[in-house]
Write an enzyme that holds these catalytic residues in place. Sequence first.
Site, mmCIF file in Angstrom:
data_model
loop_
_atom_site.group_PDB
_atom_site.id
_atom_site.type_symbol
_atom_site.label_atom_id
_atom_site.label_comp_id
_atom_site.label_asym_id
_atom_site.label_seq_id
_atom_site.Cartn_x
_atom_site.Cartn_y
_atom_site.Cartn_z
ATOM 1 N N GLY A 87 -4.557 -4.285 -3.817
ATOM 2 C CA GLY A 87 -5.549 -3.254 -4.109
ATOM 3 C C GLY A 87 -4.784 -1.999 -4.471
ATOM 4 O O GLY A 87 -4.175 -1.376 -3.602
ATOM 5 N N HIS A 88 -4.720 -1.670 -5.741
ATOM 6 C CA HIS A 88 -3.938 -0.527 -6.213
ATOM 7 C C HIS A 88 -4.886 0.603 -6.613
ATOM 8 O O HIS A 88 -5.705 0.446 -7.516
ATOM 9 C CB HIS A 88 -3.041 -0.942 -7.388
ATOM 10 C CG HIS A 88 -1.997 -1.939 -6.991
ATOM 11 N ND1 HIS A 88 -1.061 -2.439 -7.858
ATOM 12 C CD2 HIS A 88 -1.741 -2.523 -5.792
ATOM 13 C CE1 HIS A 88 -0.268 -3.288 -7.204
ATOM 14 N NE2 HIS A 88 -0.675 -3.361 -5.962
ATOM 15 N N ASP A 106 0.812 -1.229 0.000
ATOM 16 C CA ASP A 106 0.000 0.000 0.000
ATOM 17 C C ASP A 106 0.840 1.272 0.000
ATOM 18 O O ASP A 106 0.431 2.305 0.541
ATOM 19 C CB ASP A 106 -0.963 0.013 1.213
ATOM 20 C CG ASP A 106 -1.872 -1.198 1.212
ATOM 21 O OD1 ASP A 106 -2.194 -1.688 0.120
ATOM 22 O OD2 ASP A 106 -2.247 -1.649 2.315
ATOM 23 N N LYS A 112 1.728 2.257 -5.094
ATOM 24 C CA LYS A 112 2.266 1.732 -6.358
ATOM 25 C C LYS A 112 1.350 2.050 -7.540
ATOM 26 O O LYS A 112 1.805 2.454 -8.608
ATOM 27 C CB LYS A 112 2.476 0.206 -6.243
ATOM 28 C CG LYS A 112 3.466 -0.193 -5.145
ATOM 29 C CD LYS A 112 3.563 -1.693 -4.985
ATOM 30 C CE LYS A 112 2.351 -2.331 -4.373
ATOM 31 N NZ LYS A 112 2.069 -1.958 -2.965
ATOM 32 N N GLN A 132 1.943 -6.063 -3.240
ATOM 33 C CA GLN A 132 2.370 -6.178 -1.835
ATOM 34 C C GLN A 132 3.627 -5.323 -1.624
ATOM 35 O O GLN A 132 3.806 -4.335 -2.310
ATOM 36 C CB GLN A 132 2.619 -7.648 -1.435
ATOM 37 C CG GLN A 132 1.346 -8.487 -1.325
ATOM 38 C CD GLN A 132 0.779 -8.933 -2.651
ATOM 39 O OE1 GLN A 132 1.451 -9.579 -3.434
ATOM 40 N NE2 GLN A 132 -0.470 -8.580 -2.929
HETATM 41 P P1 GDP Z 1 -0.816 0.412 -3.529
HETATM 42 O O1 GDP Z 1 -1.404 -0.883 -3.096
HETATM 43 O O2 GDP Z 1 0.656 0.479 -3.298
HETATM 44 O O3 GDP Z 1 -1.181 0.785 -4.941
HETATM 45 O O4 GDP Z 1 -1.463 1.533 -2.578
HETATM 46 P P2 GDP Z 1 -3.003 1.631 -2.128
HETATM 47 O O5 GDP Z 1 -3.799 2.102 -3.271
HETATM 48 O O6 GDP Z 1 -3.447 0.398 -1.443
HETATM 49 O O7 GDP Z 1 -2.892 2.723 -0.982
HETATM 50 C C1 GDP Z 1 -2.372 3.985 -1.204
HETATM 51 C C2 GDP Z 1 -3.443 5.022 -0.798
HETATM 52 O O8 GDP Z 1 -2.847 6.282 -0.689
HETATM 53 C C3 GDP Z 1 -4.539 5.180 -1.835
HETATM 54 O O9 GDP Z 1 -5.744 5.520 -1.202
HETATM 55 C C4 GDP Z 1 -4.032 6.340 -2.684
HETATM 56 O O10 GDP Z 1 -5.089 7.049 -3.329
HETATM 57 C C5 GDP Z 1 -3.393 7.195 -1.639
HETATM 58 N N1 GDP Z 1 -2.242 8.001 -2.078
HETATM 59 C C6 GDP Z 1 -1.279 7.704 -2.998
HETATM 60 N N2 GDP Z 1 -0.337 8.687 -3.027
HETATM 61 C C7 GDP Z 1 -0.725 9.603 -2.119
HETATM 62 C C8 GDP Z 1 -0.151 10.838 -1.665
HETATM 63 O O11 GDP Z 1 0.916 11.276 -2.099
HETATM 64 N N3 GDP Z 1 -0.828 11.502 -0.682
HETATM 65 C C9 GDP Z 1 -2.013 11.061 -0.155
HETATM 66 N N4 GDP Z 1 -2.594 11.763 0.791
HETATM 67 N N5 GDP Z 1 -2.557 9.905 -0.557
HETATM 68 C C10 GDP Z 1 -1.930 9.185 -1.518
HETATM 69 P P1 IMO Z 2 -0.905 -4.160 -2.285
HETATM 70 O O1 IMO Z 2 -0.459 -4.691 -3.614
HETATM 71 C C1 IMO Z 2 -0.948 -4.621 2.036
HETATM 72 C C2 IMO Z 2 -0.997 -8.713 3.604
HETATM 73 C C3 IMO Z 2 -2.248 -9.167 4.324
HETATM 74 C C4 IMO Z 2 -1.645 -10.166 5.302
HETATM 75 C C5 IMO Z 2 -0.532 -10.823 4.479
HETATM 76 C C6 IMO Z 2 -0.951 -12.112 3.793
HETATM 77 O O2 IMO Z 2 -2.209 -3.445 -2.338
HETATM 78 O O3 IMO Z 2 0.177 -3.372 -1.635
HETATM 79 P P2 IMO Z 2 -2.535 -12.821 1.777
HETATM 80 O O4 IMO Z 2 -3.875 -12.315 1.356
HETATM 81 O O5 IMO Z 2 -1.471 -12.590 0.773
HETATM 82 O O6 IMO Z 2 -2.585 -14.208 2.294
HETATM 83 O O7 IMO Z 2 -2.153 -11.913 3.070
HETATM 84 O O8 IMO Z 2 -0.196 -9.870 3.486
HETATM 85 N N1 IMO Z 2 -1.239 -8.196 2.232
HETATM 86 C C7 IMO Z 2 -1.174 -6.894 1.907
HETATM 87 N N2 IMO Z 2 -0.981 -5.808 2.684
HETATM 88 N N3 IMO Z 2 -1.057 -4.496 0.699
HETATM 89 C C8 IMO Z 2 -1.231 -5.577 -0.093
HETATM 90 O O9 IMO Z 2 -1.194 -5.493 -1.428
HETATM 91 C C9 IMO Z 2 -1.326 -6.851 0.516
HETATM 92 N N4 IMO Z 2 -1.508 -8.105 0.055
HETATM 93 C C10 IMO Z 2 -1.431 -8.914 1.111
HETATM 94 O O10 IMO Z 2 -2.880 -8.103 4.985
HETATM 95 O O11 IMO Z 2 -1.053 -9.488 6.367
HETATM 96 MG MG MG Z 3 -2.919 -1.611 -1.797
#
Ligand code: GDP
Ligand code: IMO
Ligand code: MG
Length: 422
Positions: free
Chosen positions: A40-41, A13, A16, A223
């Site tokens: 979840g991107h 998270d 990415k 991840q």
């Molecule tokens: P990913 O899994 O690495 O793609 O990241 P996620 O989407 O799960 O979580 C990142 C969260 O931070 C999302 O809700 C994005 O919209 C938000 N986000 C990304 N870059 C920024 C930033 O520079 N500032 C803020 N406030 N939010 C951001």
């Molecule tokens: P993105 O790509 C954050 C965590 C789960 C759990 C462990 C194992 O959005 O960054 P699994 O479902 O793989 O058996 O879970 O890994 N986890 C993540 N945490 N971002 C993710 O993906 C994750 N994918 C799995 O919360 O701790």
């Molecule tokens: Mg994510």
Amino acid sequence: MAVDVLLGLQWGDEGKGKIVDFLAPQYQIICRFQGGPNAGHTLKFGGKKHVLHTIPSGIFRPDLINVIGNGVVIDPVTLARELDAVKAAGVVIDQNLLVARKAHLILPSHRLLDQASEAHKGKSKIGSTLRGIGPTYMDKTGRNGLRVGDVSSSDFKSKYQALKEKHLGLLQIYPEQEFDLEKEEAVWMEALEQLRSLPQIDGEYYINQALAEGKKVLAEGAQGSMLDIDFGTYPFVTSSNTITAGACTGLGISPGQIGEVIGITKAYCTRVGSGPFPSELFDEDGRRLAEIGMEFGATTGRPRRCGWLDVPQLKYTIMINGVTQLVMTKIDVLDSFEQIKIADAYEIDGLKTTQLPFDLCDNEITPSWKKYSGWHESLDSVSSYEELPVLAREYIEDLEQQLGVNFSMISTGPERSKLLVR
Ligand code: GDP
Ligand code: IMO
Ligand code: MG
């Protein structure tokens, strides 16, 4: 041409999706190489938010090819839902989303096994997203799995039945698990038709041919490195190699073909699910990071645990990934903080170290904190690195000194446009 790899340096998270979406126009092909619908991107542009789980984050950019590589595990049901969502957002799916024949399939019974196994673990549960990831990779390495290419073979039904029977046998270990497999199976089989409608490729030939033709490829990690099956906080990890090396096995490219390695870190640190987190905060600062950063999982909606940036942890993941450039996201979340801290070393059994111990779970770690003054102003109107408050630049540049790699981009908000490129 080389394959650039973009990946998360923490526990996932890191943002990415946003950075891939921004960089995508510089490439012709965007590939996912591991993980599956546990990811979840989030992408945000034109005031709208989109969350992708299996589809690469280049899908909203016209004229690009998106590849779901062999290292990914695919749940046809999640994929069908995602396809519906991106189509509803105006994306035309026509030869721009390709699936590697060697990618493994998540069956409904894999999901059941994941749920049953986690429930059985009780307090020691991993905190899995329960998407069937672990059981599917277990069947892959156990040489029992079903792959995308099997879907079109004449004996697919019997292969499916055999694997399902095996799973039903395993589920007997967990008599407390209730399920209605027939209902879930019907939905899965229907979703399989959507998967069938996508062009299937021999991904390794496809990517290597594209590279030979001079095309630019970006591999999108899922991840984070601290969730890597080998180098993460085992056993609180995911079941795939989330690191740069995973791009080789998850796409069929050689190590020599890796170009830039773009490592992403938040300006602080989060983790969702169980497991060690040395710089975790349980105080008002932690609560504020969660609230201002809106730290809730993009896949499960669970609250994310928050802490300060952890330098030994980042140095470790920069090392195992061979990071060539860093990206910092969510620096805007720190705008109102009086004081910002980072863990610059650990104290374990009275000894100071900057190395991660073999087992983070078994060690009582006390972080040593380095403190910075906060900048107390909104970064909302900042449009170049030079316009950042001096104190924000000092924070970034001091980190560069400690980490030995420079930040090429600083993200100041979730929107696509909120990015300072240096
Ligand atoms: P990913 O899994 O690495 O793609 O990241 P996620 O989407 O799960 O979580 C990142 C969260 O931070 C999302 O809700 C994005 O919209 C938000 N986000 C990304 N870059 C920024 C930033 O520079 N500032 C803020 N406030 N939010 C951001
Ligand atoms: P993105 O790509 C954050 C965590 C789960 C759990 C462990 C194992 O959005 O960054 P699994 O479902 O793989 O058996 O879970 O890994 N986890 C993540 N945490 N971002 C993710 O993906 C994750 N994918 C799995 O919360 O701790
Ligand atoms: Mg994510």
